[in-house]
Design an enzyme around this catalytic site. Sequence first.
Site, PDB file in Angstrom:
ATOM      1  N   HIS A   1      37.288  48.922  61.614  1.00  0.00           N
ATOM      2  CA  HIS A   1      37.776  50.097  60.875  1.00  0.00           C
ATOM      3  C   HIS A   1      39.059  49.775  60.101  1.00  0.00           C
ATOM      4  O   HIS A   1      39.859  50.666  59.803  1.00  0.00           O
ATOM      5  CB  HIS A   1      38.022  51.281  61.821  1.00  0.00           C
ATOM      6  CG  HIS A   1      36.856  51.633  62.678  1.00  0.00           C
ATOM      7  ND1 HIS A   1      35.824  52.420  62.248  1.00  0.00           N
ATOM      8  CD2 HIS A   1      36.557  51.276  63.957  1.00  0.00           C
ATOM      9  CE1 HIS A   1      34.932  52.555  63.210  1.00  0.00           C
ATOM     10  NE2 HIS A   1      35.340  51.852  64.262  1.00  0.00           N
TER      11      HIS A   1
ATOM     12  N   SER B   1      50.156  40.134  34.815  1.00  0.00           N
ATOM     13  CA  SER B   1      50.105  41.435  34.163  1.00  0.00           C
ATOM     14  C   SER B   1      50.661  41.319  32.753  1.00  0.00           C
ATOM     15  O   SER B   1      51.627  40.596  32.514  1.00  0.00           O
ATOM     16  CB  SER B   1      50.922  42.453  34.963  1.00  0.00           C
ATOM     17  OG  SER B   1      51.174  43.613  34.194  1.00  0.00           O
TER      18      SER B   1
ATOM     19  N   LYS C   1      53.808  40.235  38.600  1.00  0.00           N
ATOM     20  CA  LYS C   1      52.488  40.354  39.190  1.00  0.00           C
ATOM     21  C   LYS C   1      51.721  39.024  39.221  1.00  0.00           C
ATOM     22  O   LYS C   1      51.759  38.235  38.292  1.00  0.00           O
ATOM     23  CB  LYS C   1      51.637  41.378  38.426  1.00  0.00           C
ATOM     24  CG  LYS C   1      52.125  42.809  38.513  1.00  0.00           C
ATOM     25  CD  LYS C   1      52.065  43.365  39.925  1.00  0.00           C
ATOM     26  CE  LYS C   1      50.667  43.456  40.485  1.00  0.00           C
ATOM     27  NZ  LYS C   1      49.804  44.392  39.721  1.00  0.00           N
TER      28      LYS C   1
ATOM     29  N   GLU D   1      38.479  40.372  42.750  1.00  0.00           N
ATOM     30  CA  GLU D   1      38.114  41.728  42.343  1.00  0.00           C
ATOM     31  C   GLU D   1      36.830  41.737  41.519  1.00  0.00           C
ATOM     32  O   GLU D   1      35.960  42.592  41.722  1.00  0.00           O
ATOM     33  CB  GLU D   1      39.256  42.346  41.540  1.00  0.00           C
ATOM     34  CG  GLU D   1      40.482  42.651  42.384  1.00  0.00           C
ATOM     35  CD  GLU D   1      41.666  43.106  41.547  1.00  0.00           C
ATOM     36  OE1 GLU D   1      42.640  43.590  42.143  1.00  0.00           O
ATOM     37  OE2 GLU D   1      41.621  42.967  40.299  1.00  0.00           O
TER      38      GLU D   1
END
Length: 403
Positions: free
Chosen positions: A141, A254, A260, A267
């Site tokens: 979980h 970024s 970043k 992804e």
Amino acid sequence: MTLWAGRVGTELAPEVWEFLKARDTELLPYDCRATALHARRLAAAGLLSGEELAEVEQRLAAIEAVDADDEDVHSAIERQLGELGRRIHAGRSRNDQVAAAMRLYVVDACAEATAAIRSFALAVVELAEAEAGTPMPGYTHLQRAQPVTVGHHLLAWIEMLERDEARFAFAAAHARPSPLGAGALAGSTVPLPPPPEQMRNSLDAVADRDFALDYLYACAVLHSHLSRIGEELVLWTTAEFGFARLAEEAATGSSMMPQKLNPDVAELARGKAGTALGRLTGLLATLKGLPLAYNRDLQEDKEPVFAARRDVRGALGALTVLVAGLELNRDALAAAAADPLLAATDAAEALVSEGVPFRDAHEQVAAAVRAGTFEPPAELAPRPTPGPGGVHEALAAARARFG
């Protein structure tokens, strides 16, 4: 060029031509292979001489492109074979021709996927070997559950990838039978020898696309596994987890925020899973209502299969680079694994070993956790295979399986 111009006495309207034209250029080398096999069958039946067969094979080896005026790769091949092209279609149809080429394509795509899976799996094995004993929390979980090691966790990825490899082997095996000889749907009166592994039923031979579904299913399950792996890599490389750092050759920045370092590979691998599932369900929906034998709807098998091959190649290649360059933060992993509550199950099982019924032991430990008085055992008992206790042996076995 079309192969049916003798029946239609006028040119198709441009809108109709554009709609019907196949986007099947990727099939060209496979259709050439199938055509070479068919030419050898024609020669065996005395319908091509030895010199003509040699010329056909030479011309097929030189074919590299499809022209805009060709309806499909079959038309392109027949045109580029010249006068011999007018003889090469004896005893076959575009229906068994395209099915044969697609089957060869899928066999090749499965072999390519298997090789890429093995390369990725070896990168995972190497990271797991380096971090075999590195402690980390195991999760259920997405909550800390019990202690494991990085090596044991990564071996779970290996298990998924091995099942993927088996699925591609299954798809390849079901793509190997040949539909050549089925003609349009009912065979041919031309007395040609059968091809190797000839399919048993001519109607099924030209209408079957189960092998394409098998391939797309293998791709969809693989992408679901890569999505799960990608999700974990995204989590591990956040500041909140801090378990790993991305190698810069497998990360992006970024356009606005200078600090970043983004896990775009992980992804996008995660995002490809939905697309892969869509291709499978799309072809299933196309096939579900088709009467036997061939229908032009079957032209819709090509683009999802072609795109699936590109995505499998791209995702596995990029993830291999990402995992090979991943830097694990052993201090952060150790700190997370030192959470005393990870030993709550061990404490309950220690009471069981003393004769306490498990439910009573569970309630005693839970009460201590609620009260904030829980103390972990001084020493944790080992967890043998398939638990993390056998990680070194499991890694050695995995290394042997992947070469």
